[in-house]
Scaffold this active site. Structure first.
Site, PDB file in Angstrom:
ATOM      1  N   CYS A  33      10.713 -58.218 -60.975  1.00 31.76           N
ATOM      2  CA  CYS A  33       9.813 -58.239 -59.834  1.00 31.76           C
ATOM      3  C   CYS A  33       8.593 -59.101 -60.116  1.00 31.76           C
ATOM      4  O   CYS A  33       7.777 -59.357 -59.237  1.00 31.76           O
ATOM      5  CB  CYS A  33       9.325 -56.848 -59.486  1.00 31.76           C
ATOM      6  SG  CYS A  33      10.633 -55.678 -59.268  1.00 31.76           S
ATOM      7  N   ASP A  89       6.151 -58.175 -62.139  1.00 30.77           N
ATOM      8  CA  ASP A  89       4.955 -57.397 -62.485  1.00 30.77           C
ATOM      9  C   ASP A  89       5.275 -56.392 -63.570  1.00 30.77           C
ATOM     10  O   ASP A  89       6.201 -55.593 -63.423  1.00 30.77           O
ATOM     11  CB  ASP A  89       4.453 -56.540 -61.313  1.00 30.77           C
ATOM     12  CG  ASP A  89       4.724 -57.137 -59.960  1.00 30.77           C
ATOM     13  OD1 ASP A  89       4.136 -58.166 -59.646  1.00 30.77           O
ATOM     14  OD2 ASP A  89       5.524 -56.524 -59.220  1.00 30.77           O
ATOM     15  N   CYS A 149       0.645 -61.067 -60.891  1.00 28.77           N
ATOM     16  CA  CYS A 149      -0.142 -62.018 -60.123  1.00 28.77           C
ATOM     17  C   CYS A 149      -1.624 -61.686 -60.205  1.00 28.77           C
ATOM     18  O   CYS A 149      -2.044 -60.723 -60.860  1.00 28.77           O
ATOM     19  CB  CYS A 149       0.319 -62.011 -58.680  1.00 28.77           C
ATOM     20  SG  CYS A 149      -0.144 -60.532 -57.790  1.00 28.77           S
ATOM     21  N   CYS A 154       0.851 -54.504 -55.082  1.00 26.31           N
ATOM     22  CA  CYS A 154       0.401 -54.734 -56.455  1.00 26.31           C
ATOM     23  C   CYS A 154      -0.473 -53.581 -56.926  1.00 26.31           C
ATOM     24  O   CYS A 154      -0.548 -53.290 -58.122  1.00 26.31           O
ATOM     25  CB  CYS A 154      -0.382 -56.032 -56.581  1.00 26.31           C
ATOM     26  SG  CYS A 154       0.458 -57.451 -55.886  1.00 26.31           S
TER      27      CYS A 154
END
Ligand SMILES: Cc1ncc(COP(=O)(O)O)c(C=O)c1O
Ligand SMILES: Cc1ncc(COP(=O)(O)O)c(C=O)c1O
Ligand code: FES
Ligand code: FES
Lengths: 149, 385, 385, 149
Positions: free
Chosen positions: D33, D35, D60, D104
């Site tokens: 993904c 992350d 990110c 996130c």
């Protein structure tokens, strides 16, 4: 889109009008298609020379210009010479027509034919050798360029 | 000096619009999908325009999708409704006087198994709301009826149409390309579910249109690819075009009542003068419920292109319902739909004003027009004087 | 001062292009379909551009159709071939590294009953011509393979692909969006039947694309409506955009060998420097057969968006194959197709040069990049130093 | 697209690093993904106060900023207080996140939960009351904005 010659013949069409004592009259086209051309001729019965010719046209700029040019081209010609007039010759004499307007020159060719057929008929001659107008030029269904707002 | 009275075809870009666009051509050239400075600037400009468009029609920014033209917006609306709601049915209702962007799209859908009802119009070019009501069936998924007609200027009974659609739970799309800046448009009050517009009709740039889609209406992408426009319309955004669209619609929406007043005065002055001065002429479209800048008049016995060419030679730019100029040999489907005969339809002139036109220009136009029509009639085998 | 090295995303408009366009925004605003002066001026400009585009790829003007974007051109080519040749079959061949404008369109067609073969690529991102040959079936109607890849810059064996298609009587479409101005393109020699391009990738305007369609290839309209573009693509022409496209492609086609030389030197200088200076980095795409301006390098253990943001803070505009910036959570399908693992694909940087970039800029970029990657790696749970 | 607070925490992330004698460690996310967040805590066994906290994040800009903010928010808090941390609270403390980046912030919430679950486990406590990370935040499938070149 039009050549200068077309614009000249459209702006100052030659031979517009009627001939009261015409001995050959032809009309082709159809208001549905937006083009009608009527042509009057005064033909010398002895020499078969087209001594005078006039037209009236309901149609677009190209139709008017080709009418004007076609009358110029047949004036002073004999019937046999006039029968050889093609739409291509009319278009060429005008320095060309936009592709989508080529069919307008048919109108003039067919009107000349129609007038000559009329003359033949009046004289009891066989008209079968003269190509007949179908009432609406065959190219009516061609695809056209240009859009819509 | 030329006199441009073909604002229904396209308009001159407003200088203020060009001024907003040019920096986005020469300086701020980022791709709105990029995360760095240049991209963020571009993105911000696109979103500002979205707000401007939304505000002009009382919608929400998220209900606005940018397209490359009014035609694309029309295609998208009709095709998306057809595919997204095909499980409900395959029947579409439109009118016989729509722009080809809708008509040809509907014809395309007919080939794909959809059924389309083309509502007739009355002598003024309006559909009947009763007809519409009677045409709605359980399998009707879309009603697409234009806000105002581009040729004869007639304004449709949009509010009533919207109400009937709402009552019957049918989507209502309207092609408002000609109406922006000319009619007050509130998509809420008018019950409009989808609306098409294009910037170049209101002094904005060519190549920039938009589709309004009410929140909750299903929308399938028409142009597929990248995830721009929330995944609904792919392609790198035409940022300068979008910026210009936003500014132009802001200006267009600002002073509609004044514009209506000014243009309709000029229009009525022109219409009265022409009908008085030129015999065998008739007004096409509704005498009152018409676009403020639009006058469409038919002249018997003549064909339109010759008239346009001669007007052009006199410095006047206008349009006709003539086949010869519109790219088809058939005369305007709109003029035929309101009952004109073919030869009448061929000889009509559409004049469409903007705010820069004047009475003096109208006087000049009418004088020249009268001469030209006289001349063409004298050349016409249909006219017996 | 900013350093823009994302010319594969979009480019700064050439001043000479803007100069040609602006008069068509502010002065010559006619609708090309109109017959009066303003319309004829616009028409002439559109046709001039058509000649410029044709010349750049050695085609005939009548084989060029203007669109609103490269995406629209891709959609049109693929959808038109699918519908116009469906009587022959419903099988399409493309590659796994196409732009989404082609890929998503193919996926759309799959839902409509077409069968699509997505050719795999080698570690450099190239399809195998043998694979292609083996995939062609009697019912194959279209091969759509891009000229050069937008992410990793790899140039496809276009000539060989064209030859195989020709031998087998199958249409060949190529998305040449990234290749214009970078590769010599002669549609005759390369046996290309359809080709997509978009102006903003070669210093032209956004919102203007074109589709080349070889004469004789059947073309069904994608956007339906008015009879513009010889009845094939409806909507009032984006005249300024088209004018800009023509000028931009003329300039782009003028000096390809010099541009190739200049950009590839800069690119190779950058690549070598990065690979030397930054550990755990690898070049993506073909070492030689790649777009002269494109360098795509993966850095292990880091995710791309943070890298881009920090580069942006240092004044550098570049792009990544990171999911987070491309609008999808999946990393680049291209990087996965050439065999990168997900976490590697997330941490790649695409730098794409134009002729204004310099070695000094490259030096600066690499220095900053090295620091940034060090910093992000130190923050990464995947990196053990 | 990011608020100033996000950019501040992204540019100068607080609490980056590892704690060698951490007594609570959690890792969530998945390289697929894009992350991964790993969080280290030093929790006072008596007071249950989180005395120190550090993180490492692969992700990110928003992932890094939310990691930073989340560690700030739980530092000095008790376990019970920390368990109440929501992704919304983290996002709010950052003056909001773009809609497409809201997921996130899940990462940070889930990492905190994972670390606390680790602490519970080390102490033989029941972890069922702690919402567990699924390995990839549920929002992974949400639709995103933005295009492609
Ligand atoms: C009513 C109407 N609909 C749609 C269009 C199409 O707009 P465009 O040419 O910008 O695609 C036009 C004008 O061209 C129009 O007048
Ligand atoms: C290879 C490729 N094809 C198609 C496109 C789509 O072009 P546009 O965004 O102008 O529609 C792009 C870039 O966006 C591209 O790089
Ligand atoms: S007469 Fe109608 S197109 Fe020429
Ligand atoms: S961590 Fe990937 S979008 Fe935020």
């Amino acid at each position: 889109m039009y050549s200068e010659k077309v614009m000249d013949h459209f702006s100052n069409p030659r031979n517009v009008g009627e001939i009261s004592d015409a001995n050959a009259v032809g009309q082709v086209g159809n208001p549905k298609c937006g083009d009608i051309m009527k042509i009057y001729m005064k033909i010398n019965d002895d020499t078969k020379v087209i001594e005078d010719v006039k037209f009236k046209t309901f149609g677009c700029g190209a139709a008017i210009a080709t009418s004007s040019m076609a009358t110029e081209l047949v004036k002073g010609k004999t019937i046999d010479e006039a029968l050889e007039l093609t739409n291509q010759a009319v278009a060429d004499a005008l320095d060309g027509l936009p592709p989508i307007k080529m069919h307008c020159s048919n109108l003039a060719e067919e009107a000349v034919h129609a007038a000559l057929a009329d003359y033949y008929e009046r004289h009891g001659m066989d008209t079968s050798e003269i190509p007949q107008c179908t009432g609406c030029c065959s190219s009516c269904s061609i695809e056209h360029e240009g859009g819509e707002d | 000096m030329r006199i441009y009275v073909d604002n229904a075809a396209t308009t001159k870009m407003n200088a203020a619009v060009a001024e907003e666009m040019i920096p986005f051509m020469t300086e701020f050239y980022g791709n709105p999908s990029s995360i760095y400075l240049e991209g963020r600037e571009a993105k911000r400009a696109v979103e500002k325009s979205r707000e401007q468009v939304a505000k002009a029609i009382s919608a929400e920014p998220k209900e606005i999708y940018f397209t490359g033209s009014g035609t694309e917006a029309d295609n998208w609306a009709v095709r998306s409704a057809a595919s997204a709601y095909s499980n409900k049915g395959k029947h579409i209702i439109t009118s016989s006087v729509e722009h080809h962007a809708v008509l040809h799209t509907c014809q395309d859908l007919e080939k794909q198994g959809y059924e389309v009802t083309y509502l007739p119009v009355d002598e003024y070019g309006r559909v009947s709301v009763e007809d519409l009501r009677n045409s709605i069936r359980p399998d009707t998924i879309l009603v697409s009826i234009m806000f105002a007609n581009n040729e004869i200027g007639t304004i449709m009974p949009v509010k009533e149409i919207g109400a009937v659609c709402r009552e019957n739970g049918v989507l209502f799309h309207t092609d408002a390309v000609q109406a922006i800046g000319m009619c007050e448009i509130n998509v809420e009050e008018l019950n409009i579910d989808m609306l098409s517009l294009t910037a170049h009709k209101f002094h904005g740039p060519k190549g920039a249109g938009a589709l309004y889609v009410r929140q909750g209406v299903k929308l399938t992408p028409f142009i597929t690819g990248g995830a721009q426009e929330r995944g609904k319309r792919a392609a790198t955004e035409n940022v300068p075009g979008i910026v210009g669209l936003g500014k132009a619609i802001e200006l267009a929406a600002e002073n509609i009542p004044e514009r209506q007043k000014k243009l309709s005065e000029l229009r009525d002055y022109y219409i009265e003068k022409v009908l008085n001065k030129i015999p065998y002429s008739r007004l096409n479209g509704h005498p009152k419920d018409r676009l403020p800048g639009n006058a469409n008049i038919s002249f018997q016995f003549i064909e339109g292109e010759g008239m346009l060419l001669r007007l052009d030679m006199k410095g006047i730019s206008a349009s006709s319902g003539s086949a010869c100029t519109s790219g088809s040999l058939d005369p305007s489907h709109v003029l035929l739909a309101i009952g004109l005969k073919h030869e009448e339809a061929h000889g009509s002139l559409r004049v469409s004003f903007d705010e820069t036109n004047t009475k003096e220009q109208v006087d000049y136009i009418v004088d020249e027009l009268a001469d030209i029509i006289e001349l063409l009639r004298n050349m016409s085998p249909l006219y017996e004087d």
